[in-house]
Design an enzyme around this catalytic site. Structure first.
Site, PDB file in Angstrom:
ATOM      1  N   ASP A 315       0.769  -1.214   0.089  1.00  0.00           N
ATOM      2  CA  ASP A 315       0.028   0.000   0.004  1.00  0.00           C
ATOM      3  C   ASP A 315       0.822   1.203   0.141  1.00  0.00           C
ATOM      4  O   ASP A 315       1.907   1.188   0.663  1.00  0.00           O
ATOM      5  CB  ASP A 315      -0.961  -0.087   1.387  1.00  0.00           C
ATOM      6  CG  ASP A 315      -1.970   1.172   1.398  1.00  0.00           C
ATOM      7  OD1 ASP A 315      -2.585   1.388   0.518  1.00  0.00           O
ATOM      8  OD2 ASP A 315      -1.681   1.987   2.434  1.00  0.00           O
ATOM      9  N   GLU A 368       1.227  -0.712  -4.966  1.00  0.00           N
ATOM     10  CA  GLU A 368       0.030   0.491  -5.453  1.00  0.00           C
ATOM     11  C   GLU A 368       0.968   1.852  -5.460  1.00  0.00           C
ATOM     12  O   GLU A 368       1.365   2.481  -4.392  1.00  0.00           O
ATOM     13  CB  GLU A 368      -0.795   0.495  -4.404  1.00  0.00           C
ATOM     14  CG  GLU A 368      -2.213   1.492  -4.764  1.00  0.00           C
ATOM     15  CD  GLU A 368      -2.553   2.461  -3.569  1.00  0.00           C
ATOM     16  OE1 GLU A 368      -3.099   3.328  -3.866  1.00  0.00           O
ATOM     17  OE2 GLU A 368      -1.602   2.313  -2.451  1.00  0.00           O
TER      18      GLU A 368
END
Length: 635
Positions: A315, A368
């Site tokens: 993330d 990401e």
């Protein structure tokens, strides 16, 4: 002190590796471990607190009294406190009471390495061990081909708390219940992988799991650690890979968490320009500290090792790469070369990927990452960060922006769809339609679409068809597959009742068949990261808003010809150029009646003519259904 015995799991070699930031199995040493010392059962505790004056283990076994069970500090300057407490075992709850040596602050902290945590809102750690017997030997032996970059890779992103609720009791489904319902559903929908939004323990439901306090514990909201292993095992039994959302970018400042751990900035960077996230009101790890790098890399390895995860979606990578991420001038300090790259964080990411792929060469790490930082998914030896894949945020933004437009205007914006092919092979891209696109007023995917109900769902089917035939791997968030009409709400179940309506059932059937199509047609995955796997037939027919292209496999016979009609106007006698002469067969049509399409526009006579078109010697006239994707192969 008399109730704590001297004992250690650490060797001198362990300590040297830890100090050097090179110990990547710290979970085998730190935390609470049930052991037998001199014939006596009990638990060994070890915690890193270099600024502590003294550390006690407090828990339900000593009435939470500091001083009853004090740990011993190691003599080697490692800052590790440890000790063995007899008659403490599985299920006992505890925290560390830490008195700082330089500011008289006392903190009470959960164990950073706890294998289980209390159910929130309770915050203590739980002594735990399980003897789960894995049954996924066959999957683990063969998963290299299932996770390969030249294999179909279609991901169903799930938030476990809101995928489906137990309605009668108004509660979450447990890991065990999900091992029946969710596993069967993902298998039925033909996805190759499932991705869980963070399942590591977190205190605050509205964070969706992205503010972690228990990095080594699956959340107790849904059951016990061994039950989570059972869930992973059941996915593997069905031939489905399990990806975990992992958050090494920031952590919350909750009193029991990692922040200000021993009265000092131990886990977070002491300079708030590097140690505090203004967007998320959270703390940022100190990537330049060796012990922190070892902690985080050990955590990545832990989930692959202990829970048989098949990959990690990392993330907020962009927030780690840049010192000026979401900061104004004066809120950040350049690196030693005067640039904005966060060099220590970049080194950490490279070390993490190196260790993951060295230890588990058959998994994938997926970034990401939303910037133009180069070589995110390229090997470290080639100057890259070493990720296996990177989210293609540009494709996502451009495609959603295009499909939100009324079809009459699309001829002026065809570049929104074609532009992604200019850079599609600069990284190993995954095409994401994730949870981030269906919250905070962005509307559900189908509600971004223009027109009446039929047109909105035809556009949805067309978007998904474009996604599945575009180079790259795929990710779709829960609910998107059947056209959920409300924004995602983490507090409620998906609107499964919508499947009583043919239009939603049709969307679900389309996604199910697109996954099957993707897995079956080698041209859609064998060269999904290579320019050799894609060729335009015609990207310039703006007037009709039609796109045509070829997806190519290792063998020419596997090639698939794709035609998209991006308006609700059917196109009769639409001619496309062909790579060679021959007869073709239609292999997919998103306008099929079973998808709630019209089912009225057929292509039955599919023999090429020797007529030049699109700079090709051979061509074919087609009937293009409204708002559709049709696909063909040579017989």
């Amino acid at each position: 002190m008399a109730n704590t015995k001297a004992f250690s799991l650490f060797t001198d070699f362990d300590i040297n590796l830890f100090k050097a930031g090179k110990h990547y199995r710290l979970y085998e040493k730190f935390g609470s471990h049930i052991v037998n010392v001199d014939g006596e059962e009990g638990t060994y505790f070890a915690v890193w607190a270099p600024s502590a004056k003294n550390v006690s283990v407090v828990g339900d076994f000593n009435f939470w009294l500091a001083g009853e069970h004090q740990l011993n500090v190691r003599w080697d300057g490692s800052g590790i406190w440890e000790g063995f407490i007899p008659n403490v075992g599985k299920g006992n709850i505890y925290k560390y009471k830490i008195q700082s040596s330089h500011n008289d602050v006392t903190t009470e902290k959960a164990d950073p390495f706890a294998r289980r945590c209390e159910h929130p809102p309770k915050t203590a750690s739980v002594v735990w061990q399980d003897d789960y017997e894995w049954k996924d030997k066959k999957w683990m032996k063969n998963r290299k081909k299932n996770n390969a970059l030249n294999a179909p890779f279609s991901v169903y992103e799930v938030h476990l708390g809101s995928w489906k609720k137990q309605i009668e009791e108004n509660r979450f489904l447990s890991y065990v219940e999900l091992a029946d319902e969710l596993v069967d559903y993902v298998a039925e929908m033909n996805f190759t992988h499932v991705e869980f939004m963070p399942i590591m323990e977190y205190p605050y439901d509205p964070s969706w799991g992205y503010q972690l306090t228990g990095y080594f514990a699956p959340t107790s909201r849904f059951g016990y650690p061994d039950e989570f292993k059972y869930l992973v095992d059941k996915f593997h039994e069905k031939g489905i890979g399990v990806l975990l959302d992992w958050v090494p970018s920031h952590f919350p400042s909750d009193d029991h968490g990692l922040g200000y751990f021993d009265g000092s900035h131990l886990y977070e960077h002491p300079d708030r320009r590097k140690g505090y996230h203004q967007d998320w009101k959270s703390l940022i790890f100190n990537y330049g500290r060796n012990e922190i790098k070892a902690f985080l890399i050990s955590n990545a390895i832990f989930w692959l090792d202990q829970y048989h995860a098949d990959g990690l979606r990392v993330d907020a990578v962009a927030s780690m790469l840049f010192l000026d991420y979401s900061r104004e001038d004066g809120q950040w300090e350049p690196n030693i070369y005067g640039g904005n790259e966060y060099l220590e964080a970049i080194d950490f990411i490279k070390d993490m990927n190196s260790e993951v792929y060295a230890s588990f060469p058959d998994v994938q790490t997926i970034a990401e990452e939303s910037t133009s930082f180069s070589k995110v998914s390229r090997p470290i030896y080639d100057g890259g960060l070493g990720f296996g894949m990177k989210w293609m945020m540009g494709w996502m933004h451009d495609s959603l922006e295009y499909f939100a437009k009324e079809p009459v205007y699309r001829k002026h914006h065809q570049n929104d769809l074609t532009f992604s092919l200019n850079y599609a092979f600069t990284e190993n891209f995954m095409l994401p339609l994730s949870h981030d696109e269906v919250v905070y007023g962005k509307k559900a995917i189908v509600d971004k679409m223009p027109g009446d109900e039929w047109q909105r769902f035809a556009n949805l089917r067309l978007l998904y068809s474009f996604m599945y035939t575009h180079p790259g791997t795929k990710l779709l968030f829960q609910g998107g597959e059947f056209g959920q009409t409300s924004e995602w709400n983490f507090q409620t179940s998906l609107d499964w009742h919508l499947l009583q309506y043919d239009v939603h059932k049709g969307a679900q059937s389309l996604v199910k068949d697109l996954n099957k199509f993707y897995k079956k047609e080698k041209a859609l995955f064998e060269k999904q990261f290579s320019p050799e796997g894609f060729e335009w037939i015609d990207h310039g027919d703006h007037q009709n808003s039609v796109l045509s292209y070829i997806r190519k496999g290792e063998n020419e016979k596997d090639n698939v010809i794709i035609v998209l009609n991006l308006t609700p106007v059917p196109r009769e006698n639409y001619r496309i150029g062909l790579p060679k002469s021959g007869s073709l067969k239609q292999v997919f049509n998103s306008d099929d009646k079973k998808y709630y399409g019209t089912g009225e526009y057929k292509n039955t006579k599919l023999t090429s003519e020797e007529k030049e078109w699109n700079n090709r010697q051979h061509s074919l006239e087609l009937t293009l259904p409204p708002l559709s994707m049709i696909a063909f192969k040579y017989k």
